[in-house]
Motif scaffolding. Structure first.
Motif, PDB file in Angstrom:
ATOM      1  N   THR A   1      10.730  10.087  10.721  1.00  0.00           N
ATOM      2  CA  THR A   1      10.565   8.685  11.086  1.00  0.00           C
ATOM      3  C   THR A   1       9.096   8.270  11.111  1.00  0.00           C
ATOM      4  O   THR A   1       8.812   7.096  11.293  1.00  0.00           O
ATOM      5  CB  THR A   1      11.199   8.399  12.456  1.00  0.00           C
ATOM      6  N   SER A   2       8.185   9.222  10.947  1.00  0.00           N
ATOM      7  CA  SER A   2       6.762   8.870  10.922  1.00  0.00           C
ATOM      8  C   SER A   2       6.076   9.556   9.745  1.00  0.00           C
ATOM      9  O   SER A   2       6.442  10.674   9.364  1.00  0.00           O
ATOM     10  CB  SER A   2       6.074   9.271  12.232  1.00  0.00           C
ATOM     11  N   LEU A   3       5.088   8.898   9.210  1.00  0.00           N
ATOM     12  CA  LEU A   3       4.347   9.428   8.077  1.00  0.00           C
ATOM     13  C   LEU A   3       3.573  10.680   8.466  1.00  0.00           C
ATOM     14  O   LEU A   3       3.489  11.627   7.686  1.00  0.00           O
ATOM     15  CB  LEU A   3       3.400   8.359   7.516  1.00  0.00           C
TER      16      LEU A   3
ATOM     17  N   LYS B   1       8.596   1.795   4.153  1.00  0.00           N
ATOM     18  CA  LYS B   1       9.723   0.913   3.823  1.00  0.00           C
ATOM     19  C   LYS B   1      10.826   1.633   3.049  1.00  0.00           C
ATOM     20  O   LYS B   1      12.013   1.430   3.317  1.00  0.00           O
ATOM     21  CB  LYS B   1       9.201  -0.257   3.005  1.00  0.00           C
ATOM     22  N   LEU B   2      10.454   2.479   2.066  1.00  0.00           N
ATOM     23  CA  LEU B   2      11.437   3.075   1.170  1.00  0.00           C
ATOM     24  C   LEU B   2      11.830   4.510   1.505  1.00  0.00           C
ATOM     25  O   LEU B   2      12.841   4.993   1.008  1.00  0.00           O
ATOM     26  CB  LEU B   2      10.911   3.038  -0.274  1.00  0.00           C
ATOM     27  N   PHE B   3      11.034   5.210   2.302  1.00  0.00           N
ATOM     28  CA  PHE B   3      11.286   6.631   2.498  1.00  0.00           C
ATOM     29  C   PHE B   3      11.648   6.995   3.936  1.00  0.00           C
ATOM     30  O   PHE B   3      12.619   7.701   4.159  1.00  0.00           O
ATOM     31  CB  PHE B   3      10.054   7.438   2.056  1.00  0.00           C
ATOM     32  N   LEU B   4      10.864   6.543   4.887  1.00  0.00           N
ATOM     33  CA  LEU B   4      11.066   6.969   6.269  1.00  0.00           C
ATOM     34  C   LEU B   4      12.371   6.422   6.835  1.00  0.00           C
ATOM     35  O   LEU B   4      12.775   5.302   6.523  1.00  0.00           O
ATOM     36  CB  LEU B   4       9.894   6.523   7.138  1.00  0.00           C
ATOM     37  N   ALA B   5      13.025   7.223   7.652  1.00  0.00           N
ATOM     38  CA  ALA B   5      14.275   6.810   8.285  1.00  0.00           C
ATOM     39  C   ALA B   5      13.972   5.911   9.475  1.00  0.00           C
ATOM     40  O   ALA B   5      12.915   6.009  10.100  1.00  0.00           O
ATOM     41  CB  ALA B   5      15.051   8.039   8.746  1.00  0.00           C
TER      42      ALA B   5
ATOM     43  N   THR C   1       0.862  -1.185   0.000  1.00  0.00           N
ATOM     44  CA  THR C   1       0.000   0.000   0.000  1.00  0.00           C
ATOM     45  C   THR C   1       0.900   1.237   0.000  1.00  0.00           C
ATOM     46  O   THR C   1       2.082   1.145   0.347  1.00  0.00           O
ATOM     47  CB  THR C   1      -0.907   0.024   1.243  1.00  0.00           C
ATOM     48  N   PRO C   2       0.361   2.389  -0.368  1.00  0.00           N
ATOM     49  CA  PRO C   2       1.203   3.593  -0.366  1.00  0.00           C
ATOM     50  C   PRO C   2       1.860   3.875   0.995  1.00  0.00           C
ATOM     51  O   PRO C   2       3.026   4.237   1.058  1.00  0.00           O
ATOM     52  CB  PRO C   2       0.228   4.710  -0.742  1.00  0.00           C
ATOM     53  N   GLU C   3       1.115   3.685   2.074  1.00  0.00           N
ATOM     54  CA  GLU C   3       1.671   3.941   3.406  1.00  0.00           C
ATOM     55  C   GLU C   3       2.804   2.963   3.726  1.00  0.00           C
ATOM     56  O   GLU C   3       3.828   3.359   4.291  1.00  0.00           O
ATOM     57  CB  GLU C   3       0.577   3.854   4.477  1.00  0.00           C
TER      58      GLU C   3
END
Length: 186
Positions: free
Chosen positions: A149-151, A67-71, A60-62
């Motif tokens: 670190t968080s969406l 997985k790919l963006f957040l540190a 899913t987008p979230e």
């Protein structure tokens, strides 16, 4: 806590109901849901474009953003301790500003470009512009506010940048239409 308030009120000769109430902690308002959804969609599209083999296409987008963006917490701790940022965090900066530029394009109808950089020590800038008109400029000192670190924090920062850019465009609409690059509508 209430006991302390009662004691404080008793010392001042007031009943607990008359005692001054301590101010509550201010909470930031939630970002606009429409802009939040657009930012998540743009961020997901950018991450999908860099996923050459489609390894994460089923997420899913979230999940993909997580997985790919957040540190990770380790990246955040490492950045906090020695003021250096990892390569993952350095790649986060331009991707987020590209996503913000995409949302600004959707909202304004103008061609918006982004330029973002951050060095190993965490200093840099993020810039959103249209032609010769600078809409948003953010200074990065010791990587702050990155790494995200968080969406929720990512979306709040991105939507705040979008609103800042739209406010500037609205204020200087005539100048922006003349000085900006090609209008996307025509």
């Amino acid at each position: 806590m209430e006991r302390m308030a009662d004691e404080f009120a008793g010392v001042n000769g007031q009943t607990p109901e008359q005692a001054p109430v301590s101010p509550k902690r201010r909470t930031k308002p939630l970002p606009d849901p429409e802009k939040s959804e657009q930012l998540i969609r743009r961020l997901n599209d950018l991450l999908s474009a860099s996923d050459y083999f489609g390894r994460y296409a089923s997420l899913t987008p979230e999940e993909k953003i997580s997985k790919l963006f957040l540190a990770s917490a380790d990246d955040k701790a490492k950045s906090d301790i020695n003021c250096t940022v990892s390569d993952e965090v350095r790649s986060q900066v331009p991707v987020l500003f590209q996503a913000i530029a995409g949302v600004l394009e959707e909202k304004s109808g103008l061609m918006i470009q982004s330029s973002a950089e951050i060095n190993v020590e965490g200093f840099g800038r993020g810039l959103l512009y249209s032609g010769r008109i600078i809409l948003v400029i953010k200074s990065l000192r010791a990587g702050f506010p990155f790494p995200f670190t968080s969406l929720a924090k990512t979306v709040a920062y991105g939507v705040a940048c979008v609103e800042e850019g739209l406010t500037f465009l609205d204020k200087y609409k005539d100048l922006a239409e003349v000085q900006s690059l090609l209008n996307l509508e025509g």
